[in-house]
Design a protein around this motif. Structure first.
Motif, PDB file in Angstrom:
ATOM      1  N   ARG A   3      12.998  27.128  -3.405  1.00 50.59           N
ATOM      2  CA  ARG A   3      13.379  27.507  -2.046  1.00 50.59           C
ATOM      3  C   ARG A   3      14.621  28.403  -2.002  1.00 50.59           C
ATOM      4  N   ARG A   4      15.118  28.830  -3.127  1.00 54.15           N
ATOM      5  CA  ARG A   4      16.336  29.629  -3.133  1.00 54.15           C
ATOM      6  C   ARG A   4      16.081  31.047  -2.616  1.00 54.15           C
ATOM      7  N   ARG A   5      17.114  31.584  -1.974  1.00 52.72           N
ATOM      8  CA  ARG A   5      17.076  32.950  -1.474  1.00 52.72           C
ATOM      9  C   ARG A   5      18.514  33.455  -1.366  1.00 52.72           C
ATOM     10  N   VAL A   6      18.677  34.746  -1.101  1.00 53.97           N
ATOM     11  CA  VAL A   6      20.012  35.354  -1.038  1.00 53.97           C
ATOM     12  C   VAL A   6      20.183  36.013   0.327  1.00 53.97           C
ATOM     13  N   LEU A   7      21.364  35.880   0.900  1.00 59.10           N
ATOM     14  CA  LEU A   7      21.688  36.534   2.180  1.00 59.10           C
ATOM     15  C   LEU A   7      22.959  37.355   2.008  1.00 59.10           C
ATOM     16  N   LEU A   8      22.822  38.677   2.108  1.00 59.22           N
ATOM     17  CA  LEU A   8      23.961  39.585   2.053  1.00 59.22           C
ATOM     18  C   LEU A   8      24.388  39.909   3.478  1.00 59.22           C
ATOM     19  N   ILE A   9      25.635  39.579   3.813  1.00 57.30           N
ATOM     20  CA  ILE A   9      26.188  39.851   5.141  1.00 57.30           C
ATOM     21  C   ILE A   9      27.184  40.999   5.024  1.00 57.30           C
ATOM     22  N   LEU A  10      26.978  42.050   5.819  1.00 53.07           N
ATOM     23  CA  LEU A  10      27.842  43.213   5.808  1.00 53.07           C
ATOM     24  C   LEU A  10      28.587  43.319   7.133  1.00 53.07           C
ATOM     25  N   GLN A  11      29.907  43.305   7.064  1.00 53.21           N
ATOM     26  CA  GLN A  11      30.741  43.466   8.246  1.00 53.21           C
ATOM     27  C   GLN A  11      31.771  44.548   7.966  1.00 53.21           C
ATOM     28  N   GLY A  12      32.184  45.235   9.010  1.00 54.82           N
ATOM     29  CA  GLY A  12      33.195  46.270   8.868  1.00 54.82           C
ATOM     30  C   GLY A  12      33.262  47.105  10.124  1.00 54.82           C
ATOM     31  N   MET A  13      34.316  47.878  10.226  1.00 56.49           N
ATOM     32  CA  MET A  13      34.486  48.768  11.367  1.00 56.49           C
ATOM     33  C   MET A  13      33.397  49.842  11.371  1.00 56.49           C
ATOM     34  N   ASP A  14      33.241  50.519  12.495  1.00 61.12           N
ATOM     35  CA  ASP A  14      32.282  51.621  12.590  1.00 61.12           C
ATOM     36  C   ASP A  14      32.557  52.635  11.481  1.00 61.12           C
ATOM     37  N   THR A  15      31.499  53.128  10.868  1.00 65.38           N
ATOM     38  CA  THR A  15      31.491  54.103   9.766  1.00 65.38           C
ATOM     39  C   THR A  15      31.938  53.515   8.429  1.00 65.38           C
ATOM     40  N   SER A  16      32.123  52.197   8.348  1.00 64.41           N
ATOM     41  CA  SER A  16      32.578  51.613   7.079  1.00 64.41           C
ATOM     42  C   SER A  16      31.496  51.617   6.008  1.00 64.41           C
ATOM     43  N   GLY A  17      30.233  51.833   6.401  1.00 61.78           N
ATOM     44  CA  GLY A  17      29.191  51.988   5.399  1.00 61.78           C
ATOM     45  C   GLY A  17      28.151  50.895   5.340  1.00 61.78           C
TER      46      GLY A  17
END
Length: 294
Positions: free
Chosen positions: A77-91
Motif C-alpha cells: 500500500r505504499r505510495r509517495v506524495l510530493l508537495i510543492l509550495q512557494g511564491m509565484d514563479t518559484s518553479g
C-alpha cells in the motif's frame, strides 16, 4: 597512529544525504532571510554538471517507480506524495515538467490546487486534499496543497486567527495518519529570491506567449512579500515534523532546483526499496503451455 589508519582518516568522507542538508530543523524558528536562494547545497558544481547528472537520475527514478507500482499489485500500500509550495514563479510548474517527466505518467497523480470552489468551501479545508491523494503504487504531486489554508488564508485574512491556529495541528495529525497508511510525504518549499521573482514576472510580461501565466494579482501578492515570508516561516516551523519534514530548496537556479528535487525523490524511493512481487504461478509450466500453442 598507524599509516593505514592515518590514510583512512584523510580519505574524503561521502557527502551526507541531500535530505539531511535541506531538511528544516524540527521545532526551531525559521528565518528565511538567512537562507541564500541562489545557493546550491550538496549540488553539482555548475549547470553543465547538473544537466549531465539528469539522465542517470532519471533512469534510477523510473526503475524505482516501476517497482513501486508493481509491488502495489501484490498488496503493497505504499505510495509517495510530493508537495510543492512557494511564491509565484518559484518553479512549481517547472518542477512538474522537468522532474516528474522522469516517471511513467500512468503511475502519477498530479493535482494543482487553486482558489477553492463553492463545493470545496462547503467542506472542511482538508476535504479536497483527501480526494486527490495518490493510490497505492502511485506518485502524487501537489502544486500547492493544504498549506494554502495557512498561507494565503493568513495573509489575506480569509479565516479568523483562532481557526487558523488550529489548522497547523490538524495538518500535522493529517500527515501523521497518511504516513501510518503508507504515504511517504516529501514537502518541498521552493525558496525564491525577491529580485529573482521580479525578473521572472517581467519575463512573462515581455513574452506574449507567457501572458497566460501572468495575473495582476501576482503584483498584489508581491506587494505582500513580507507577510507571505512570515506565513511560510510559521508553516515551516510548526509543520516540519519527524513524520513529514519540510525541505527547503533554493530555487533561483532552475538547474539546481530540478536536480535537488529529483535527488530528494530518489533518496526517499531508495529508502522504500520496493520489490517486484513474485509470480503466483508455475513459470516452467506456463512456458511449456505457451510453446505448445505454437
Amino acid at each position: 597512529m598507524a599509516k593505514k589508519d592515518r590514510e583512512a582518516g584523510q580519505r574524503k568522507q561521502p557527502p551526507p544525504p541531500l535530505r539531511e542538508l535541506l531538511r528544516v530543523p524540527e521545532g526551531e524558528p525559521v528565518d528565511l532571510s538567512s537562507y541564500d536562494s541562489r545557493a546550491t547545497p550538496g549540488g553539482p558544481e555548475n549547470k553543465a554538471a547538473a544537466l549531465a547528472a539528469v539522465p542517470p537520475l532519471a533512469q534510477r527514478l523510473a526503475a524505482l517507480q516501476d517497482r513501486l507500482y508493481a509491488a502495489s499489485t501484490a498488496g503493497d500500500r505504499r505510495r509517495v506524495l510530493l508537495i510543492l509550495q512557494g511564491m509565484d514563479t518559484s518553479g512549481k510548474g517547472g518542477t512538474i515538467k522537468h522532474v516528474i517527466g522522469h516517471f511513467n505518467p500512468a503511475g502519477c497523480r498530479v493535482r494543482a490546487f487553486k482558489t477553492p470552489t463553492p463545493e470545496e468551501r462547503s467542506h472542511p479545508f482538508l476535504w479536497r486534499i483527501r480526494r486527490a491523494l495518490p493510490q497505492p503504487g502511485e506518485i502524487g504531486i501537489f502544486d500547492r496543497s493544504q498549506y494554502e489554508d495557512v498561507l494565503i488564508a493568513r495573509v489575506r485574512e480569509l479565516v479568523p486567527r483562532r481557526d487558523l491556529g488550529r489548522r497547523y495541528g490538524q495538518i500535522n495529525r493529517f500527515e501523521e495518519v497518511l504516513a501510518d497508511n503508507g504515504v511517504t510525504i516529501v514537502k518541498v518549499f521552493l525558496h525564491l529570491g525577491h529580485e529573482e521573482q521580479r525578473d521572472r514576472l517581467l519575463a512573462r510580461l515581455d513574452n506574449p506567449d507567457k501572458h497566460w501565466k501572468f495575473s495582476p494579482s501576482d503584483i498584489e501578492d508581491r506587494a505582500l512579500w513580507p507577510d507571505y515570508q512570515e506565513a511560510y516561516e510559521l508553516a515551516l516551523n510548526r509543520c516540519s515534523t519527524a513524520t513529514a519534514p519540510w525541505y527547503l530548496v533554493p530555487a533561483d537556479r532552475k538547474w539546481y532546483r530540478n536536480w535537488a528535487i529529483s535527488t530528494l525523490l530518489l533518496e526517499h524511493l531508495e529508502a522504500l526499496d520496493p520489490a517486484y512481487p513474485e509470480g503466483d504461478f508455475d513459470v516452467e509450466e506456463s512456458r511449456r503451455e505457451l510453446l505448445e500453442t505454437g
